[in-house]
Design a protein around this motif. Structure first.
Motif, PDB file in Angstrom:
ATOM      1  N   GLN A  48     -66.787  23.370   2.776  1.00 15.97           N
ATOM      2  CA  GLN A  48     -65.941  23.427   1.597  1.00 15.97           C
ATOM      3  C   GLN A  48     -64.925  24.563   1.739  1.00 15.97           C
ATOM      4  O   GLN A  48     -65.123  25.495   2.509  1.00 15.97           O
ATOM      5  CB  GLN A  48     -66.788  23.688   0.340  1.00 15.97           C
ATOM      6  CG  GLN A  48     -67.922  22.704   0.120  1.00 15.97           C
ATOM      7  CD  GLN A  48     -68.796  23.124  -1.051  1.00 15.97           C
ATOM      8  OE1 GLN A  48     -68.475  22.874  -2.213  1.00 15.97           O
ATOM      9  NE2 GLN A  48     -69.902  23.795  -0.749  1.00 15.97           N
ATOM     10  N   ARG A  49     -63.863  24.438   0.976  1.00 10.25           N
ATOM     11  CA  ARG A  49     -62.857  25.504   0.931  1.00 10.25           C
ATOM     12  C   ARG A  49     -62.460  25.763  -0.512  1.00 10.25           C
ATOM     13  O   ARG A  49     -62.515  24.871  -1.363  1.00 10.25           O
ATOM     14  CB  ARG A  49     -61.630  25.135   1.763  1.00 10.25           C
ATOM     15  CG  ARG A  49     -60.916  23.870   1.311  1.00 10.25           C
ATOM     16  CD  ARG A  49     -59.775  23.534   2.254  1.00 10.25           C
ATOM     17  NE  ARG A  49     -59.141  22.268   1.921  1.00 10.25           N
ATOM     18  CZ  ARG A  49     -58.130  22.117   1.069  1.00 10.25           C
ATOM     19  NH1 ARG A  49     -57.636  23.191   0.446  1.00 10.25           N
ATOM     20  NH2 ARG A  49     -57.605  20.934   0.830  1.00 10.25           N
ATOM     21  N   VAL A  50     -62.070  27.010  -0.768  1.00  9.13           N
ATOM     22  CA  VAL A  50     -61.656  27.408  -2.106  1.00  9.13           C
ATOM     23  C   VAL A  50     -60.136  27.366  -2.177  1.00  9.13           C
ATOM     24  O   VAL A  50     -59.455  28.043  -1.403  1.00  9.13           O
ATOM     25  CB  VAL A  50     -62.175  28.817  -2.450  1.00  9.13           C
ATOM     26  CG1 VAL A  50     -61.735  29.213  -3.853  1.00  9.13           C
ATOM     27  CG2 VAL A  50     -63.686  28.880  -2.318  1.00  9.13           C
ATOM     28  N   ARG A  51     -59.609  26.574  -3.109  1.00  7.99           N
ATOM     29  CA  ARG A  51     -58.159  26.501  -3.290  1.00  7.99           C
ATOM     30  C   ARG A  51     -57.639  27.766  -3.955  1.00  7.99           C
ATOM     31  O   ARG A  51     -58.411  28.600  -4.454  1.00  7.99           O
ATOM     32  CB  ARG A  51     -57.793  25.285  -4.148  1.00  7.99           C
ATOM     33  CG  ARG A  51     -58.135  23.925  -3.532  1.00  7.99           C
ATOM     34  CD  ARG A  51     -57.489  22.841  -4.378  1.00  7.99           C
ATOM     35  NE  ARG A  51     -57.758  21.500  -3.894  1.00  7.99           N
ATOM     36  CZ  ARG A  51     -58.685  20.694  -4.391  1.00  7.99           C
ATOM     37  NH1 ARG A  51     -59.460  21.124  -5.394  1.00  7.99           N
ATOM     38  NH2 ARG A  51     -58.859  19.473  -3.913  1.00  7.99           N
ATOM     39  N   ASN A  52     -56.307  27.893  -3.982  1.00  8.43           N
ATOM     40  CA  ASN A  52     -55.688  29.076  -4.591  1.00  8.43           C
ATOM     41  C   ASN A  52     -56.014  29.198  -6.072  1.00  8.43           C
ATOM     42  O   ASN A  52     -56.066  30.305  -6.616  1.00  8.43           O
ATOM     43  CB  ASN A  52     -54.172  29.041  -4.391  1.00  8.43           C
ATOM     44  CG  ASN A  52     -53.767  29.219  -2.940  1.00  8.43           C
ATOM     45  OD1 ASN A  52     -54.503  29.819  -2.159  1.00  8.43           O
ATOM     46  ND2 ASN A  52     -52.604  28.717  -2.578  1.00  8.43           N
ATOM     47  N   ASP A  53     -56.228  28.064  -6.738  1.00  8.20           N
ATOM     48  CA  ASP A  53     -56.533  28.113  -8.168  1.00  8.20           C
ATOM     49  C   ASP A  53     -58.021  28.302  -8.452  1.00  8.20           C
ATOM     50  O   ASP A  53     -58.454  28.280  -9.599  1.00  8.20           O
ATOM     51  CB  ASP A  53     -56.025  26.846  -8.867  1.00  8.20           C
ATOM     52  CG  ASP A  53     -56.680  25.574  -8.325  1.00  8.20           C
ATOM     53  OD1 ASP A  53     -57.589  25.672  -7.468  1.00  8.20           O
ATOM     54  OD2 ASP A  53     -56.278  24.472  -8.759  1.00  8.20           O
TER      55      ASP A  53
END
Length: 436
Positions: free
Chosen positions: A309-314
């Motif tokens: 998983q990756r964390v978006r800017n928001d």
């Protein structure tokens, strides 16, 4: 408010200078600061400089021939140094009040106020330990040179692409004199690996690295190893050749310059970050007004298999890692990092009338999956720079510098607004520097 707090901090630290009758001004040299000392032998130096700056950029292939102008205070710095009575203990506090970053790259680099804040202790005459925030020996040689002493208006694109500039941690430096008058200077560093001014959560592991410099012809005159132009006109050839290496165990930014900018998670929603390795070789040569710098840097990355998983800017979470329409976690992660290699070669000559003529060639070679392929900020393999400088004093107290850089833009490059460009580009720069 931050600038006000720093001004107050400098005022508080300077109170003893005004309040104690035991402190007196030793000397003042234009451009080299105020030097104070006490009756018991301790010393304090206060110095600073300002650099107003203008930049003009043009994209050659654009039909409208639009010029992009930028006027700003490039640097506005204050530096406070002190030494104890026996000179074994020393400290430094350095701030920048301009609000602009040392190196502006991806467009979102925030300005910083606190640059250096560290304490050093000389264990022996040859070995010192430093704790705090300072420049790291694992960067290329240009980053070990004071911004006020740059040979050209700006640092090279190799520095922009791969350097971390400053870090917080423990540093060890040593100097050994060998037979024949040559010197060996090893440096080691263990840092948090997240760059400077990390006030939030410390992410990933530590960063380990070091540097080894060899000076075959002895030491440079008057800190010449840390200044680009041969201002003192070395009477005998001076050369330093160095190698550097670093391993960053888990980074959350493109090159380890920040913390929390890019975050990945595993199936258990735990952070899982890529490792970043960088190494290089460089040299500096000076003789009778001539100086030359050469640098090579290479970086690689290791991506964990458990990233899902990756964390978006928001702040939202995504499991999408598409590269060219295919789910490809490792290459997606690498595509957001500064991976590849680059070299920089620059040289110049300072005439006796204090006019310097300088030139530089910089080449960047991006890996297939690397942020160095980004069309807006990079994707430009070659940089050709010519510069001329006039030093108004026989030091770095005041100078005027101008440079012209022609840039090869690879296909797929954009202008600063993200619009495609059809040709190459050039940048003209002018800076004035004055210190006290």
């Amino acid at each position: 408010m931050k600038a006000l707090k720093l001004i107050i901090t400098f005022w508080v630290l300077s109170v003893p200078l005004c309040a104690s009758a035991q402190i007196h001004l030793d000397k003042y040299t234009f451009g080299e600061g105020l030097n104070f000392s006490g009756e018991k032998g301790y010393s304090i130096r206060l110095e600073g400089y300002a650099q107003p700056y203008v930049e003009v950029k043009r994209y050659v292939g654009n039909d409208d021939k639009e010029l992009y102008n930028r006027f700003r205070m490039r640097r506005l710095r204050l530096n406070l140094n002190g030494k104890s009575e026996n000179e074994k203990l020393s400290y430094r506090l350095k701030v920048d009040l301009s609000g602009t970053p040392e190196i502006q790259i991806e467009g979102d680099d925030a300005g910083t106020f606190l640059l250096d804040a560290f304490i050093s202790y000389d264990i022996t005459d040859n070995i010192s330990l430093t704790f705090g925030q300072k420049s790291t020996p694992t960067d290329n040689r240009e980053l070990r040179m004071n911004s006020q002493t740059l040979q050209l208006v700006e640092r090279s694109r190799v520095t922009s692409a791969f350097s971390t500039i400053r870090e917080f941690g423990l540093f060890a430096d040593a100097t050994y004199r060998l037979r024949g008058g040559s010197y060996l200077k090893p440096s080691l560093a263990i840092t948090n690996g997240d760059g400077l001014n990390v006030f939030d959560k410390d992410r990933g592991g530590l960063k380990y690295g070091g540097r080894l410099d060899f000076l075959p012809f002895g030491l440079f005159t008057y800190f010449g190893q840390f200044r680009q132009v041969d201002m003192v006109r070395e009477l005998t050839p001076k050369l330093v050749v160095g190698v550097n290496y670093s391993f960053n165990n888990g980074i959350s930014s493109r090159r380890g310059r920040g913390s929390g900018n890019i975050i990945y998670l595993n199936d258990d929603d735990e952070e899982s970050l890529p490792d970043y390795t960088k190494y290089g070789i460089d040299f500096l040569f000076k003789y009778k007004g001539f100086s030359m710098i050469g640098e090579f840097v290479k970086s690689t990355a290791s991506v964990s298999n458990d990233i899902t998983q990756r964390v978006r800017n928001d702040g939202s979470i995504s499991s999408s890692f598409e590269v060219n329409g295919i789910q490809d976690v490792k290459n997606y992660v690498k595509g957001r990092m500064m991976l590849g290699e680059g070299y920089n070669l620059q040289a110049g000559y300072l005439f006796r009338n204090l006019i310097s003529v300088d030139a530089r060639y910089t080449h960047l070679k991006a890996d297939e999956h690397s942020f160095l392929n980004n069309g807006t900020f990079y994707n430009r393999p070659n940089y050709y720079t010519f510069g001329i400088s006039k030093y108004l004093e026989r030091n770095y107290g005041a100078k005027v510098q101008a440079s012209f850089t022609y840039i090869d833009a690879a296909p797929g490059s954009n202008d600063i607004n993200g619009n495609p460009i059809d040709g190459n580009e050039w940048i003209g720069r002018l800076i004035f520097s004055i210190g006290f």
